[in-house]
Motif scaffolding. Structure first.
Motif, short mmCIF file in Angstrom:
data_model
loop_
_atom_site.label_atom_id
_atom_site.label_comp_id
_atom_site.label_asym_id
_atom_site.label_seq_id
_atom_site.Cartn_x
_atom_site.Cartn_y
_atom_site.Cartn_z
N LEU A 34 40.92 37.40 40.59
CA LEU A 34 40.91 38.86 40.78
C LEU A 34 42.27 39.35 41.26
O LEU A 34 42.84 40.29 40.71
N LYS A 35 42.78 38.66 42.26
CA LYS A 35 44.05 39.06 42.87
C LYS A 35 45.19 38.98 41.84
O LYS A 35 45.99 39.90 41.72
N GLU A 36 45.20 37.89 41.05
CA GLU A 36 46.32 37.66 40.13
C GLU A 36 46.04 38.15 38.72
O GLU A 36 46.84 37.91 37.82
N LYS A 37 44.85 38.78 38.56
CA LYS A 37 44.45 39.26 37.23
C LYS A 37 44.53 38.13 36.19
O LYS A 37 44.99 38.31 35.07
N ASP A 38 44.05 36.98 36.60
CA ASP A 38 44.11 35.79 35.75
C ASP A 38 42.80 35.67 34.97
O ASP A 38 41.80 35.14 35.46
N ASN A 102 33.46 38.30 36.64
CA ASN A 102 33.15 39.38 35.69
C ASN A 102 33.92 40.65 36.03
O ASN A 102 34.44 41.33 35.15
N ILE A 103 33.98 40.97 37.32
CA ILE A 103 34.72 42.16 37.76
C ILE A 103 36.20 42.01 37.40
O ILE A 103 36.85 42.96 36.94
N THR A 104 36.70 40.78 37.57
CA THR A 104 38.10 40.51 37.22
C THR A 104 38.35 40.87 35.75
O THR A 104 39.34 41.53 35.42
N CYS A 180 38.12 51.02 42.89
CA CYS A 180 37.72 50.87 44.31
C CYS A 180 36.23 50.55 44.43
O CYS A 180 35.83 49.78 45.32
N ALA A 181 35.45 51.15 43.55
CA ALA A 181 34.01 50.85 43.61
C ALA A 181 33.79 49.35 43.41
O ALA A 181 32.93 48.73 44.04
N ARG A 182 34.61 48.75 42.51
CA ARG A 182 34.50 47.30 42.28
C ARG A 182 34.94 46.52 43.52
O ARG A 182 34.34 45.53 43.88
N TYR A 183 36.02 46.99 44.15
CA TYR A 183 36.49 46.28 45.36
C TYR A 183 35.39 46.27 46.43
O TYR A 183 35.18 45.28 47.12
N ILE A 184 34.71 47.42 46.54
CA ILE A 184 33.64 47.51 47.54
C ILE A 184 32.53 46.51 47.21
O ILE A 184 31.98 45.85 48.09
N MET A 185 32.26 46.39 45.91
CA MET A 185 31.23 45.42 45.52
C MET A 185 31.67 44.00 45.85
O MET A 185 30.89 43.19 46.36
N VAL A 186 32.94 43.70 45.57
CA VAL A 186 33.45 42.36 45.86
C VAL A 186 33.32 42.07 47.37
O VAL A 186 32.88 40.98 47.78
#
Lengths: 226, 255
Positions: A34-38, A102-104, A180-186
Protein backbone atom coordinates in the motif's frame (compact mmCIF):
# COMPACT_ATOMS: atom_id res chain seq x y z
CA UNK A 1 -0.61 -44.21 22.16
CA UNK A 2 -0.10 -41.31 24.53
CA UNK A 3 3.26 -40.62 22.98
CA UNK A 4 1.69 -40.70 19.56
CA UNK A 5 -0.84 -38.11 20.70
CA UNK A 6 1.83 -35.83 22.08
CA UNK A 7 3.84 -36.10 18.85
CA UNK A 8 0.74 -35.24 16.85
CA UNK A 9 -0.04 -32.33 19.13
CA UNK A 10 3.48 -30.97 18.66
CA UNK A 11 3.08 -31.23 14.89
CA UNK A 12 -0.25 -29.44 15.11
CA UNK A 13 1.25 -26.59 17.09
CA UNK A 14 4.05 -26.24 14.53
CA UNK A 15 1.41 -25.98 11.81
CA UNK A 16 -0.27 -23.18 13.77
CA UNK A 17 3.03 -21.31 14.02
CA UNK A 18 3.54 -21.70 10.26
CA UNK A 19 0.03 -20.43 9.64
CA UNK A 20 0.77 -17.54 11.99
CA UNK A 21 3.89 -16.64 10.05
CA UNK A 22 1.93 -16.63 6.81
CA UNK A 23 -0.82 -14.42 8.28
CA UNK A 24 1.80 -12.05 9.67
CA UNK A 25 3.55 -11.98 6.33
CA UNK A 26 0.35 -11.21 4.44
CA UNK A 27 -0.49 -8.31 6.72
CA UNK A 28 3.03 -6.90 6.73
CA UNK A 29 3.46 -7.10 2.99
CA UNK A 30 0.02 -5.65 2.33
CA UNK A 31 0.90 -2.46 4.17
CA UNK A 32 4.26 -2.31 2.41
CA UNK A 33 2.46 -2.73 -0.94
CA UNK A 34 0.00 0.00 0.00
CA UNK A 35 2.71 2.41 1.04
CA UNK A 36 4.87 1.78 -2.04
CA UNK A 37 1.98 1.27 -4.45
CA UNK A 38 3.50 -2.08 -5.32
CA UNK A 39 0.76 -3.85 -7.26
CA UNK A 40 2.87 -6.96 -7.91
CA UNK A 41 3.32 -7.46 -4.19
CA UNK A 42 -0.42 -6.86 -3.64
CA UNK A 43 -1.24 -9.56 -6.19
CA UNK A 44 1.19 -11.92 -4.53
CA UNK A 45 -0.75 -11.47 -1.29
CA UNK A 46 -4.05 -12.20 -3.01
CA UNK A 47 -2.53 -15.50 -4.13
CA UNK A 48 -1.90 -16.45 -0.48
CA UNK A 49 -5.62 -16.26 0.23
CA UNK A 50 -6.26 -19.88 -0.60
CA UNK A 51 -3.15 -21.10 1.13
CA UNK A 52 -4.17 -19.65 4.49
CA UNK A 53 -7.76 -20.87 4.10
CA UNK A 54 -6.44 -24.37 3.39
CA UNK A 55 -4.19 -24.27 6.44
CA UNK A 56 -7.12 -23.18 8.57
CA UNK A 57 -9.18 -26.10 7.34
CA UNK A 58 -6.39 -28.66 7.56
CA UNK A 59 -5.43 -27.72 11.14
CA UNK A 60 -9.07 -27.76 12.20
CA UNK A 61 -9.60 -31.21 10.73
CA UNK A 62 -6.42 -32.57 12.30
CA UNK A 63 -7.39 -31.08 15.66
CA UNK A 64 -10.88 -32.55 15.54
CA UNK A 65 -9.41 -35.92 14.67
CA UNK A 66 -7.09 -35.78 17.68
CA UNK A 67 -9.96 -34.72 19.95
CA UNK A 68 -12.04 -37.64 18.76
CA UNK A 69 -9.33 -40.25 19.01
CA UNK A 70 -7.57 -39.21 22.21
CA UNK A 71 -9.99 -37.13 24.29
CA UNK A 72 -7.22 -35.04 25.84
CA UNK A 73 -7.46 -33.62 29.34
CA UNK A 74 -5.90 -30.82 31.37
CA UNK A 75 -3.08 -28.99 29.56
CA UNK A 76 -3.46 -31.18 26.48
CA UNK A 77 -7.10 -30.18 26.26
CA UNK A 78 -6.22 -26.52 26.78
CA UNK A 79 -3.64 -26.68 24.00
CA UNK A 80 -6.18 -28.18 21.62
CA UNK A 81 -8.76 -25.53 22.52
CA UNK A 82 -6.16 -22.80 22.00
CA UNK A 83 -5.14 -24.21 18.62
CA UNK A 84 -8.76 -24.20 17.46
CA UNK A 85 -9.26 -20.57 18.51
CA UNK A 86 -5.88 -19.35 17.23
CA UNK A 87 -6.46 -20.54 13.67
CA UNK A 88 -9.67 -18.53 13.46
CA UNK A 89 -7.90 -15.36 14.56
CA UNK A 90 -4.95 -16.02 12.25
CA UNK A 91 -7.21 -16.66 9.27
CA UNK A 92 -8.92 -13.32 9.93
CA UNK A 93 -5.58 -11.51 10.16
CA UNK A 94 -4.58 -13.05 6.83
CA UNK A 95 -7.87 -11.97 5.31
CA UNK A 96 -7.34 -8.38 6.46
CA UNK A 97 -3.98 -8.57 4.68
CA UNK A 98 -5.87 -9.62 1.56
CA UNK A 99 -8.37 -6.75 2.04
CA UNK A 100 -5.56 -4.20 2.33
CA UNK A 101 -3.98 -5.69 -0.81
CA UNK A 102 -7.28 -5.13 -2.63
CA UNK A 103 -7.34 -1.51 -1.47
CA UNK A 104 -3.79 -1.16 -2.77
CA UNK A 105 -4.97 -2.24 -6.21
CA UNK A 106 -7.97 0.12 -6.05
CA UNK A 107 -5.78 3.09 -5.19
CA UNK A 108 -2.91 2.14 -7.50
CA UNK A 109 -3.69 4.65 -10.21
CA UNK A 110 -3.66 7.66 -7.89
CA UNK A 111 -0.91 9.13 -5.73
CA UNK A 112 -1.26 9.01 -1.98
CA UNK A 113 -2.76 12.06 -0.31
CA UNK A 114 0.59 12.36 1.40
CA UNK A 115 3.38 9.97 2.22
CA UNK A 116 1.96 7.21 4.41
CA UNK A 117 3.55 7.31 7.85
CA UNK A 118 0.91 6.61 10.48
CA UNK A 119 -0.48 3.50 8.80
CA UNK A 120 2.90 1.74 8.45
CA UNK A 121 3.73 2.75 12.02
CA UNK A 122 0.44 1.32 13.28
CA UNK A 123 1.01 -1.82 11.21
CA UNK A 124 4.42 -2.27 12.84
CA UNK A 125 2.87 -2.05 16.29
CA UNK A 126 0.16 -4.58 15.39
CA UNK A 127 2.68 -6.89 13.78
CA UNK A 128 4.83 -6.92 16.91
CA UNK A 129 1.75 -7.84 18.98
CA UNK A 130 0.89 -10.73 16.64
CA UNK A 131 4.51 -11.78 16.79
CA UNK A 132 4.60 -11.75 20.59
CA UNK A 133 1.34 -13.70 20.84
CA UNK A 134 2.76 -16.33 18.49
CA UNK A 135 6.03 -16.45 20.43
CA UNK A 136 4.13 -16.94 23.68
CA UNK A 137 2.20 -19.77 22.02
CA UNK A 138 5.30 -21.41 20.59
CA UNK A 139 7.36 -21.17 23.78
CA UNK A 140 4.44 -21.68 26.18
CA UNK A 141 5.65 -18.62 28.01
CA UNK A 142 3.35 -15.73 28.81
CA UNK A 143 6.13 -13.22 29.44
CA UNK A 144 6.03 -11.77 25.93
CA UNK A 145 2.35 -10.85 26.25
CA UNK A 146 2.97 -8.69 29.30
CA UNK A 147 1.72 -5.18 28.65
CA UNK A 148 -0.73 -6.21 25.93
CA UNK A 149 -3.51 -4.15 27.49
CA UNK A 150 -1.53 -0.92 27.11
CA UNK A 151 -0.34 -1.86 23.64
CA UNK A 152 -3.89 -2.53 22.52
CA UNK A 153 -5.00 0.84 23.84
CA UNK A 154 -2.12 2.45 21.96
CA UNK A 155 -3.25 0.80 18.71
CA UNK A 156 -6.79 2.10 19.32
CA UNK A 157 -5.40 5.60 19.78
CA UNK A 158 -3.46 5.32 16.54
CA UNK A 159 -6.60 4.34 14.71
CA UNK A 160 -8.43 7.40 16.00
CA UNK A 161 -5.56 9.69 15.16
CA UNK A 162 -5.55 8.36 11.58
CA UNK A 163 -9.31 8.85 11.51
CA UNK A 164 -8.99 12.48 12.62
CA UNK A 165 -6.16 13.16 10.22
CA UNK A 166 -8.18 11.78 7.32
CA UNK A 167 -11.22 13.84 8.27
CA UNK A 168 -9.12 16.96 8.08
CA UNK A 169 -7.91 16.11 4.57
CA UNK A 170 -11.40 15.22 3.43
CA UNK A 171 -12.85 18.50 4.68
CA UNK A 172 -10.12 20.50 3.04
CA UNK A 173 -10.38 18.79 -0.33
CA UNK A 174 -13.23 16.58 -1.39
CA UNK A 175 -11.04 14.92 -4.03
CA UNK A 176 -9.24 13.09 -1.24
CA UNK A 177 -12.41 11.47 0.10
CA UNK A 178 -12.13 8.27 -1.91
CA UNK A 179 -8.56 7.69 -0.81
CA UNK A 180 -9.01 8.82 2.79
CA UNK A 181 -12.05 6.62 3.21
CA UNK A 182 -9.80 3.70 2.24
CA UNK A 183 -7.11 4.78 4.72
CA UNK A 184 -9.72 4.82 7.46
CA UNK A 185 -10.73 1.30 6.50
CA UNK A 186 -7.12 0.14 6.56
CA UNK A 187 -6.69 1.65 10.04
CA UNK A 188 -9.83 -0.15 11.11
CA UNK A 189 -8.52 -3.46 9.72
CA UNK A 190 -5.24 -3.01 11.53
CA UNK A 191 -7.02 -2.23 14.76
CA UNK A 192 -9.05 -5.43 14.38
CA UNK A 193 -5.84 -7.36 13.83
CA UNK A 194 -4.56 -5.89 17.10
CA UNK A 195 -7.75 -7.11 18.78
CA UNK A 196 -7.13 -10.58 17.36
CA UNK A 197 -3.58 -10.51 18.73
CA UNK A 198 -5.04 -9.70 22.15
CA UNK A 199 -7.55 -12.54 21.90
CA UNK A 200 -4.75 -14.92 20.93
CA UNK A 201 -2.71 -13.74 23.90
CA UNK A 202 -5.67 -14.42 26.20
CA UNK A 203 -6.02 -17.95 24.83
CA UNK A 204 -2.31 -18.59 25.19
CA UNK A 205 -2.50 -17.38 28.78
CA UNK A 206 -5.30 -19.90 29.37
CA UNK A 207 -3.30 -22.62 27.67
CA UNK A 208 -0.23 -22.03 29.84
CA UNK A 209 -1.82 -21.23 33.20
CA UNK A 210 -5.34 -22.67 33.02
CA UNK A 211 -6.72 -19.30 34.09
CA UNK A 212 -8.85 -16.93 32.08
CA UNK A 213 -7.68 -13.36 31.69
CA UNK A 214 -9.20 -10.23 30.17
CA UNK A 215 -6.45 -8.26 28.47
CA UNK A 216 -8.89 -5.78 26.96
CA UNK A 217 -11.02 -4.63 29.89
CA UNK A 218 -13.65 -2.00 29.11
CA UNK A 219 -12.27 1.49 29.57
CA UNK A 220 -12.83 4.99 28.23
CA UNK A 221 -12.85 5.05 24.41
CA UNK A 222 -10.35 7.41 22.84
CA UNK A 223 -11.63 10.90 22.21
CA UNK A 224 -12.74 11.11 18.57
CA UNK A 225 -14.23 14.58 18.70
CA UNK A 226 -13.10 16.84 15.93
CA UNK B 1 -21.39 -27.18 41.36
CA UNK B 2 -21.33 -24.21 43.64
CA UNK B 3 -24.59 -25.46 45.08
CA UNK B 4 -24.63 -25.86 48.82
CA UNK B 5 -22.68 -28.86 49.90
CA UNK B 6 -22.50 -30.48 53.28
CA UNK B 7 -20.17 -33.12 54.56
CA UNK B 8 -21.37 -36.72 54.65
CA UNK B 9 -18.09 -38.22 55.75
CA UNK B 10 -14.61 -36.96 56.43
CA UNK B 11 -11.32 -38.80 56.26
CA UNK B 12 -8.79 -37.32 58.68
CA UNK B 13 -5.07 -38.05 58.82
CA UNK B 14 -5.65 -41.63 57.83
CA UNK B 15 -2.64 -43.97 57.80
CA UNK B 16 -2.92 -47.61 56.89
CA UNK B 17 -0.33 -50.38 56.88
CA UNK B 18 -0.58 -53.84 55.41
CA UNK B 19 1.92 -55.46 57.74
CA UNK B 20 5.00 -53.26 57.27
CA UNK B 21 3.93 -51.68 54.01
CA UNK B 22 2.26 -48.33 54.38
CA UNK B 23 -0.60 -48.14 51.90
CA UNK B 24 -2.20 -44.86 52.98
CA UNK B 25 -0.28 -41.84 54.22
CA UNK B 26 -2.00 -39.09 56.18
CA UNK B 27 -4.98 -38.98 53.87
CA UNK B 28 -7.43 -36.11 54.40
CA UNK B 29 -10.49 -36.03 52.24
CA UNK B 30 -14.07 -34.79 52.50
CA UNK B 31 -17.00 -36.77 51.10
CA UNK B 32 -19.84 -34.42 50.26
CA UNK B 33 -23.47 -35.31 50.69
CA UNK B 34 -25.47 -36.06 47.54
CA UNK B 35 -22.40 -35.75 45.38
CA UNK B 36 -20.33 -38.24 43.44
CA UNK B 37 -16.70 -38.30 44.47
CA UNK B 38 -14.31 -40.13 42.15
CA UNK B 39 -10.97 -41.46 43.33
CA UNK B 40 -8.43 -41.86 40.54
CA UNK B 41 -4.78 -42.83 40.40
CA UNK B 42 -2.44 -45.50 39.08
CA UNK B 43 -2.69 -49.12 40.20
CA UNK B 44 -1.49 -49.66 43.73
CA UNK B 45 -1.89 -46.03 44.76
CA UNK B 46 -4.31 -46.94 47.55
CA UNK B 47 -7.62 -45.85 46.08
CA UNK B 48 -9.44 -49.13 46.70
CA UNK B 49 -7.85 -49.33 50.14
CA UNK B 50 -9.18 -45.87 50.97
CA UNK B 51 -12.63 -46.78 49.66
CA UNK B 52 -12.69 -49.95 51.74
CA UNK B 53 -11.76 -48.00 54.85
CA UNK B 54 -15.01 -46.09 54.53
CA UNK B 55 -17.09 -49.07 55.62
CA UNK B 56 -14.28 -50.89 57.41
CA UNK B 57 -13.96 -53.64 54.85
CA UNK B 58 -10.25 -53.73 55.63
CA UNK B 59 -11.02 -55.10 59.11
CA UNK B 60 -11.13 -58.60 57.69
CA UNK B 61 -7.58 -58.35 56.32
CA UNK B 62 -4.87 -59.76 58.57
CA UNK B 63 -2.07 -57.46 59.67
CA UNK B 64 -3.93 -54.40 58.47
CA UNK B 65 -3.34 -51.54 60.89
CA UNK B 66 -5.06 -48.17 60.75
CA UNK B 67 -4.41 -44.82 62.40
CA UNK B 68 -6.39 -41.65 61.99
CA UNK B 69 -10.09 -41.09 61.77
CA UNK B 70 -13.04 -41.38 59.47
CA UNK B 71 -15.85 -39.22 60.73
CA UNK B 72 -19.39 -40.23 59.88
CA UNK B 73 -22.15 -38.39 61.71
CA UNK B 74 -19.40 -36.75 63.76
CA UNK B 75 -18.32 -40.13 65.09
CA UNK B 76 -15.06 -41.81 64.25
CA UNK B 77 -15.95 -45.13 62.64
CA UNK B 78 -12.65 -46.55 63.93
CA UNK B 79 -13.29 -45.80 67.58
CA UNK B 80 -13.75 -48.69 69.98
CA UNK B 81 -17.17 -50.34 70.16
CA UNK B 82 -18.35 -48.68 66.95
CA UNK B 83 -21.22 -50.71 65.50
CA UNK B 84 -19.64 -52.04 62.30
CA UNK B 85 -22.79 -53.86 61.20
CA UNK B 86 -24.72 -50.62 61.40
CA UNK B 87 -21.91 -48.84 59.51
CA UNK B 88 -22.01 -51.34 56.66
CA UNK B 89 -25.76 -51.05 56.56
CA UNK B 90 -25.45 -47.32 56.06
CA UNK B 91 -22.43 -47.49 53.77
CA UNK B 92 -23.17 -49.99 51.02
CA UNK B 93 -20.75 -51.33 48.49
CA UNK B 94 -20.70 -52.42 44.86
CA UNK B 95 -17.69 -54.31 43.57
CA UNK B 96 -15.73 -54.50 40.35
CA UNK B 97 -17.06 -57.88 39.32
CA UNK B 98 -20.81 -58.26 39.68
CA UNK B 99 -21.33 -60.68 42.56
CA UNK B 100 -25.02 -61.51 42.88
CA UNK B 101 -25.96 -64.25 45.34
CA UNK B 102 -26.53 -67.57 43.58
CA UNK B 103 -30.21 -67.18 44.30
CA UNK B 104 -33.25 -65.84 42.53
CA UNK B 105 -33.43 -62.22 41.44
CA UNK B 106 -36.08 -61.64 44.11
CA UNK B 107 -33.98 -63.20 46.87
CA UNK B 108 -30.95 -61.11 45.97
CA UNK B 109 -32.83 -57.98 46.92
CA UNK B 110 -35.03 -59.38 49.71
CA UNK B 111 -32.16 -61.06 51.53
CA UNK B 112 -30.75 -58.09 53.40
CA UNK B 113 -34.05 -56.44 54.39
CA UNK B 114 -35.21 -59.83 55.69
CA UNK B 115 -32.19 -60.33 57.95
CA UNK B 116 -32.66 -56.76 59.11
CA UNK B 117 -36.07 -57.81 60.37
CA UNK B 118 -38.59 -57.20 57.62
CA UNK B 119 -40.66 -60.38 57.45
CA UNK B 120 -43.94 -59.45 55.80
CA UNK B 121 -44.13 -60.65 52.22
CA UNK B 122 -45.99 -57.54 51.15
CA UNK B 123 -43.35 -55.20 52.57
CA UNK B 124 -40.55 -57.23 51.02
CA UNK B 125 -42.33 -57.25 47.66
CA UNK B 126 -42.57 -53.48 47.84
CA UNK B 127 -38.88 -53.06 48.67
CA UNK B 128 -37.78 -55.46 45.92
CA UNK B 129 -39.86 -53.69 43.31
CA UNK B 130 -38.76 -50.23 44.37
CA UNK B 131 -35.06 -51.11 44.48
CA UNK B 132 -35.17 -52.77 41.08
CA UNK B 133 -36.94 -49.72 39.69
CA UNK B 134 -34.45 -47.34 41.30
CA UNK B 135 -31.61 -49.34 39.75
CA UNK B 136 -33.24 -49.19 36.29
CA UNK B 137 -33.53 -52.94 35.96
CA UNK B 138 -37.17 -53.60 36.87
CA UNK B 139 -38.38 -53.50 33.26
CA UNK B 140 -35.87 -56.16 32.30
CA UNK B 141 -36.51 -58.62 35.12
CA UNK B 142 -40.05 -58.11 36.47
CA UNK B 143 -41.41 -61.16 34.64
CA UNK B 144 -38.71 -63.52 35.85
CA UNK B 145 -38.24 -62.67 39.49
CA UNK B 146 -37.78 -66.30 40.48
CA UNK B 147 -35.08 -67.02 37.89
CA UNK B 148 -31.49 -67.25 39.05
CA UNK B 149 -29.62 -63.96 39.12
CA UNK B 150 -26.68 -65.80 37.61
CA UNK B 151 -28.53 -65.95 34.30
CA UNK B 152 -28.49 -62.17 33.88
CA UNK B 153 -25.95 -60.37 31.68
CA UNK B 154 -22.95 -58.71 33.34
CA UNK B 155 -24.48 -55.25 33.12
CA UNK B 156 -27.79 -56.52 34.51
CA UNK B 157 -26.00 -58.33 37.32
CA UNK B 158 -24.17 -55.12 38.24
CA UNK B 159 -27.41 -53.14 38.33
CA UNK B 160 -28.91 -55.94 40.42
CA UNK B 161 -26.00 -55.57 42.85
CA UNK B 162 -26.69 -51.83 43.01
CA UNK B 163 -30.37 -52.60 43.66
CA UNK B 164 -29.25 -54.98 46.39
CA UNK B 165 -27.11 -52.24 47.95
CA UNK B 166 -30.14 -49.92 47.89
CA UNK B 167 -32.38 -52.46 49.63
CA UNK B 168 -31.22 -51.45 53.10
CA UNK B 169 -31.42 -47.72 52.34
CA UNK B 170 -27.80 -46.76 52.86
CA UNK B 171 -26.56 -43.15 53.05
CA UNK B 172 -23.43 -43.79 51.04
CA UNK B 173 -22.78 -46.20 48.18
CA UNK B 174 -19.16 -47.13 47.56
CA UNK B 175 -18.35 -48.39 44.08
CA UNK B 176 -15.07 -50.06 43.32
CA UNK B 177 -14.53 -50.03 39.55
CA UNK B 178 -18.21 -50.80 38.98
CA UNK B 179 -17.99 -50.70 35.18
CA UNK B 180 -14.62 -52.22 34.39
CA UNK B 181 -16.17 -55.60 33.54
CA UNK B 182 -18.95 -54.08 31.45
CA UNK B 183 -19.36 -53.08 27.81
CA UNK B 184 -19.90 -49.41 26.87
CA UNK B 185 -23.69 -49.72 26.74
CA UNK B 186 -23.95 -51.33 30.18
CA UNK B 187 -21.40 -48.78 31.42
CA UNK B 188 -23.51 -45.90 30.15
CA UNK B 189 -26.53 -47.34 31.97
CA UNK B 190 -24.62 -47.55 35.26
CA UNK B 191 -23.30 -44.01 34.80
CA UNK B 192 -26.79 -42.68 34.13
CA UNK B 193 -27.97 -44.58 37.17
CA UNK B 194 -25.28 -42.99 39.33
CA UNK B 195 -26.41 -39.50 38.32
CA UNK B 196 -29.96 -40.41 39.35
CA UNK B 197 -28.94 -42.12 42.59
CA UNK B 198 -26.91 -39.16 43.73
CA UNK B 199 -30.10 -37.20 44.28
CA UNK B 200 -30.85 -39.48 47.23
CA UNK B 201 -27.49 -41.00 48.07
CA UNK B 202 -23.84 -40.06 48.36
CA UNK B 203 -21.62 -41.95 45.96
CA UNK B 204 -17.90 -42.62 46.09
CA UNK B 205 -16.43 -44.36 43.07
CA UNK B 206 -12.99 -45.74 42.36
CA UNK B 207 -12.23 -45.82 38.67
CA UNK B 208 -9.33 -46.29 36.29
CA UNK B 209 -11.29 -44.67 33.55
CA UNK B 210 -10.55 -40.97 33.65
CA UNK B 211 -13.21 -40.10 31.13
CA UNK B 212 -15.67 -41.85 33.40
CA UNK B 213 -14.51 -39.87 36.42
CA UNK B 214 -14.79 -36.68 34.37
CA UNK B 215 -18.25 -37.61 33.09
CA UNK B 216 -19.96 -38.69 36.25
CA UNK B 217 -18.30 -37.18 39.29
CA UNK B 218 -18.72 -33.85 41.04
CA UNK B 219 -15.45 -34.09 42.93
CA UNK B 220 -12.27 -35.91 42.06
CA UNK B 221 -9.42 -37.06 44.26
CA UNK B 222 -6.10 -37.99 42.73
CA UNK B 223 -3.96 -40.43 44.72
CA UNK B 224 -0.40 -41.51 44.21
CA UNK B 225 1.71 -43.89 46.30
CA UNK B 226 -0.75 -43.82 49.18
CA UNK B 227 -1.02 -40.06 49.33
CA UNK B 228 -3.89 -37.84 48.33
CA UNK B 229 -2.15 -35.51 45.89
CA UNK B 230 -5.06 -33.32 44.90
CA UNK B 231 -8.75 -33.04 45.64
CA UNK B 232 -11.09 -30.63 43.93
CA UNK B 233 -14.13 -30.08 41.81
CA UNK B 234 -13.99 -32.44 38.86
CA UNK B 235 -14.00 -29.66 36.29
CA UNK B 236 -11.02 -28.03 37.90
CA UNK B 237 -9.07 -31.28 38.22
CA UNK B 238 -9.51 -32.16 34.56
CA UNK B 239 -9.25 -28.67 33.12
CA UNK B 240 -6.63 -27.09 35.30
CA UNK B 241 -5.03 -29.39 37.88
CA UNK B 242 -2.90 -27.52 40.37
CA UNK B 243 -0.43 -30.28 41.10
CA UNK B 244 2.13 -31.35 38.56
CA UNK B 245 1.66 -35.02 39.47
CA UNK B 246 -2.05 -34.80 38.73
CA UNK B 247 -1.38 -33.05 35.43
CA UNK B 248 1.11 -35.73 34.42
CA UNK B 249 -1.23 -38.57 35.28
CA UNK B 250 -4.24 -37.05 33.56
CA UNK B 251 -2.35 -36.26 30.37
CA UNK B 252 -0.63 -39.65 30.34
CA UNK B 253 2.86 -38.19 30.79
CA UNK B 254 3.45 -40.56 33.63
CA UNK B 255 6.41 -42.57 34.82
Amino acid sequence: MVEEFHNELEKLKKQVVRMGNLAQDMLKKSVKALKEKDTDLAKEILNCKNEIANMDEKIEQDALKLLTLFQPMAKDMREMATVLKMITYLARIGRYGKDIANITLELAHKPHVKELVSIPYMAKEVDSMINDALTAFENEDVESIDGFTAREKNVDELRYSIFRECLTYMMEDSKTIKRCARYIMVARYLERCGDHAVKMAEKVFYMVTGDHIDLDPPGPTPDCEL
Amino acid sequence: MSKKTSLEMEVKDLDLWYDTKQALKKVNMPVYKNKITAIIGPSGCGKSTLLRCMNRMNDIIDKCRIEGEILFDDKNVYRKNYDVVELRKRVGMVFQKPNPFPKSIYENIAYAPRIHGIKKKKSLDGIVQQCLKDAFIWEEVHDRMESSAMGLSGGQQQRLCIARALSIEPDIILMDEPCSALDPIATAKIEDLMRVLVKDYTVVIVTHNMQQAARVSDYTAYMYLGELIEFGETEQIFENPQEELTEKYITGRFG
